[in-house]
Enzyme design. Structure first.
Site, PDB file in Angstrom:
ATOM      1  N   SER A 143       0.846  -1.192   0.000  1.00 29.51           N
ATOM      2  CA  SER A 143       0.000   0.000   0.000  1.00 29.51           C
ATOM      3  C   SER A 143       0.877   1.236   0.000  1.00 29.51           C
ATOM      4  CB  SER A 143      -0.861  -0.031   1.263  1.00 29.51           C
ATOM      5  OG  SER A 143      -1.374   1.261   1.538  1.00 29.51           O
ATOM      6  N   TYR A 156      -1.849   0.376  10.529  1.00 32.61           N
ATOM      7  CA  TYR A 156      -1.949  -0.181   9.173  1.00 32.61           C
ATOM      8  C   TYR A 156      -0.690   0.155   8.366  1.00 32.61           C
ATOM      9  CZ  TYR A 156      -3.474  -0.864   4.380  1.00 32.61           C
ATOM     10  OH  TYR A 156      -3.551  -1.267   3.074  1.00 32.61           O
TER      11      TYR A 156
HETATM   12  N1  LIG Z   1      -8.696  -1.555  -1.100  1.00 33.92           N
HETATM   13  C1  LIG Z   1      -7.656  -0.754  -1.245  1.00 33.92           C
HETATM   14  O1  LIG Z   1      -7.774   0.408  -1.693  1.00 33.92           O
HETATM   15  C2  LIG Z   1      -6.277  -1.260  -0.909  1.00 33.92           C
HETATM   16  C3  LIG Z   1      -5.178  -0.436  -1.221  1.00 33.92           C
HETATM   17  C4  LIG Z   1      -3.898  -0.902  -0.929  1.00 33.92           C
HETATM   18  C5  LIG Z   1      -3.723  -2.150  -0.397  1.00 33.92           C
HETATM   19  N2  LIG Z   1      -4.809  -2.923  -0.099  1.00 33.92           N
HETATM   20  C6  LIG Z   1      -4.549  -4.245   0.483  1.00 33.92           C
HETATM   21  O2  LIG Z   1      -5.484  -5.179   0.014  1.00 33.92           O
HETATM   22  C7  LIG Z   1      -5.628  -6.231   0.966  1.00 33.92           C
HETATM   23  C8  LIG Z   1      -7.085  -6.544   1.214  1.00 33.92           C
HETATM   24  O3  LIG Z   1      -7.762  -5.418   1.680  1.00 33.92           O
HETATM   25  P1  LIG Z   1      -9.267  -5.020   1.291  1.00 33.92           P
HETATM   26  O4  LIG Z   1      -9.995  -4.727   2.542  1.00 33.92           O
HETATM   27  O5  LIG Z   1      -9.228  -4.008   0.233  1.00 33.92           O
HETATM   28  O6  LIG Z   1      -9.742  -6.368   0.667  1.00 33.92           O
HETATM   29  P2  LIG Z   1     -10.952  -7.294   0.368  1.00 33.92           P
HETATM   30  O7  LIG Z   1     -11.066  -7.315  -1.095  1.00 33.92           O
HETATM   31  O8  LIG Z   1     -12.139  -6.994   1.170  1.00 33.92           O
HETATM   32  O9  LIG Z   1     -10.328  -8.688   0.814  1.00 33.92           O
HETATM   33  C9  LIG Z   1      -9.829  -9.015   2.066  1.00 33.92           C
HETATM   34  C10 LIG Z   1      -9.402 -10.457   1.989  1.00 33.92           C
HETATM   35  O10 LIG Z   1      -8.716 -10.818   3.187  1.00 33.92           O
HETATM   36  C11 LIG Z   1      -9.222 -12.066   3.628  1.00 33.92           C
HETATM   37  N3  LIG Z   1      -9.137 -12.143   5.075  1.00 33.92           N
HETATM   38  C12 LIG Z   1      -9.547 -11.219   5.981  1.00 33.92           C
HETATM   39  N4  LIG Z   1      -9.328 -11.666   7.235  1.00 33.92           N
HETATM   40  C13 LIG Z   1      -8.766 -12.903   7.104  1.00 33.92           C
HETATM   41  C14 LIG Z   1      -8.300 -13.878   8.017  1.00 33.92           C
HETATM   42  N5  LIG Z   1      -8.360 -13.655   9.343  1.00 33.92           N
HETATM   43  N6  LIG Z   1      -7.795 -15.021   7.550  1.00 33.92           N
HETATM   44  C15 LIG Z   1      -7.731 -15.266   6.212  1.00 33.92           C
HETATM   45  N7  LIG Z   1      -8.136 -14.375   5.289  1.00 33.92           N
HETATM   46  C16 LIG Z   1      -8.652 -13.207   5.716  1.00 33.92           C
HETATM   47  C17 LIG Z   1     -10.677 -12.058   3.191  1.00 33.92           C
HETATM   48  O11 LIG Z   1     -11.111 -13.389   3.054  1.00 33.92           O
HETATM   49  P3  LIG Z   1     -12.443 -13.947   3.788  1.00 33.92           P
HETATM   50  O12 LIG Z   1     -13.457 -12.849   3.739  1.00 33.92           O
HETATM   51  O13 LIG Z   1     -12.778 -15.153   2.979  1.00 33.92           O
HETATM   52  O14 LIG Z   1     -11.956 -14.292   5.153  1.00 33.92           O
HETATM   53  C18 LIG Z   1     -10.595 -11.380   1.844  1.00 33.92           C
HETATM   54  O15 LIG Z   1     -10.344 -12.292   0.822  1.00 33.92           O
HETATM   55  C19 LIG Z   1      -4.895  -5.776   2.226  1.00 33.92           C
HETATM   56  O16 LIG Z   1      -3.647  -6.429   2.286  1.00 33.92           O
HETATM   57  C20 LIG Z   1      -4.709  -4.299   1.987  1.00 33.92           C
HETATM   58  O17 LIG Z   1      -3.573  -3.813   2.629  1.00 33.92           O
HETATM   59  C21 LIG Z   1      -6.084  -2.502  -0.340  1.00 33.92           C
END
Ligand SMILES: NC(=O)c1ccc[n+]([C@@H]2O[C@H](COP(=O)([O-])OP(=O)(O)OC[C@H]3O[C@@H](n4cnc5c(N)ncnc54)[C@H](OP(=O)(O)O)[C@@H]3O)[C@@H](O)[C@H]2O)c1
Length: 260
Positions: A143, A156
């Site tokens: 990120s 974070y």
């Molecule tokens: N969205 C953005 O703008 C953005 C920007 C930069 C980086 N990121 C990165 O993207 C990643 C996901 O973030 P998001 O909220 O955007 O994603 P998301 O698409 O909602 O996905 C989150 C994923 O994490 C898994 N997860 C959550 N808790 C878990 C656990 N305890 N054990 C195993 N799997 C788990 C979820 O799987 P289940 O629901 O099946 O458990 C889901 O597949 C993070 O690493 C974040 O730093 C996001």
């Protein structure tokens, strides 16, 4: 035409949602055999079905990666079922907000347990597996916050900074064993997790789009599709001499403070 990841065995943590799911599906279309990690069984099944429809093998491993044993089981499932591991994408993560001065120990632990500790141990077991079969490629989803972070993202930002250091550590120390580790700075994407977080603040997709149009140098939110090609490249043999890089897919954006 030869497919980019033909026959490779790839584990995607968080393969149930957002960029994790898009990456798992795209890897399948490129010929990879994919192991999908996550907790949501229904979503895991959907990702697996999408991959199978493209003609590739896939299965889902349910696990809570905050438990080290579940990290080990996920990686072991790939090695046991397919006999090898060629790629790992660490996507599973959470994005909660708290300024430094309001961060509690429980909050800190919840962020680090998934965003850093789980990724660390998935790498730890993946590197052990890859050492046995001659190498592999790890992609850690990072990120822009890793480089300092917004005011309300203290824990974070630090969790992602630690992940960046882990990426460099593997790149530096395992290149001679043909294990590569690279970092993809994911742009700002309206994933399920990001939308949930914004809804908890009383905001919605429209708010995200309006703010992004103002603050993102290239004028919009990124999409999963913007991020997937970079991950496929880093997993593939096309990048066989590339390790330790930070590939920014953030539309020219780096946090300089709150997006308010
Ligand atoms: N969205 C953005 O703008 C953005 C920007 C930069 C980086 N990121 C990165 O993207 C990643 C996901 O973030 P998001 O909220 O955007 O994603 P998301 O698409 O909602 O996905 C989150 C994923 O994490 C898994 N997860 C959550 N808790 C878990 C656990 N305890 N054990 C195993 N799997 C788990 C979820 O799987 P289940 O629901 O099946 O458990 C889901 O597949 C993070 O690493 C974040 O730093 C996001």
């Amino acid at each position: 035409m030869a497919r980019m990841l033909a026959e490779k065995v790839i584990v995607v943590t968080g393969g149930t949602k957002g960029l994790g799911r898009a990456t798992a599906a795209a890897a399948g279309r490129e010929g990879a055999r994919v192991v999908v990690g996550g907790r949501d069984e229904q979503a895991g099944r959907e990702t697996v079905e999408e991959i199978r429809r493209s003609g590739s093998e896939a299965f889902f491993v349910r696990g809570d990666l905050r438990r080290v044993a579940d990290c080990e089981a996920l990686i072991a499932a790939a090695a046991t079922h397919f006999g090898r591991l060629d790629g790992l994408v660490n996507y599973a993560g959470i994005l909660p907000a708290s300024p430094l001065t309001e961060t509690t120990e429980d909050f800190f632990d919840s962020v680090f347990d998934l965003n850093f500790k789980a990724a660390f141990f998935c790498c730890r077991f993946a590197v052990s597996a890859m050492l046995k079969t001659g190498g592999g490629s790890i992609v850690n989803v990072g990120s822009t916050h890793a480089y300092g972070g917004d005011y309300d993202r203290a824990a974070y930002a630090c969790s992602k900074g630690a992940l960046l250091t882990l990426t460099k550590h593997i790149a530096i120390n395992y290149a001679r064993r043909h294990i590569r580790a690279n970092w993809l700075t994911m742009g700002w994407v309206a994933t399920p997790g990001e939308l949930d977080h914004r809804r908890s603040e009383g905001r919605d997709l429209r708010w995200l789009e309006e703010v992004a149009a103002k603050v993102m140098p290239m004028g919009r939110l990124q999409t999963c599709e913007d991020n997937v090609p970079g991950i496929l490249y880093l997993l593939s043999d096309q990048s066989s001499q590339v390790t330790g890089v930070e590939l920014h897919v953030s539309g020219g954006y780096f946090p300089r403070g709150s997006v308010e």
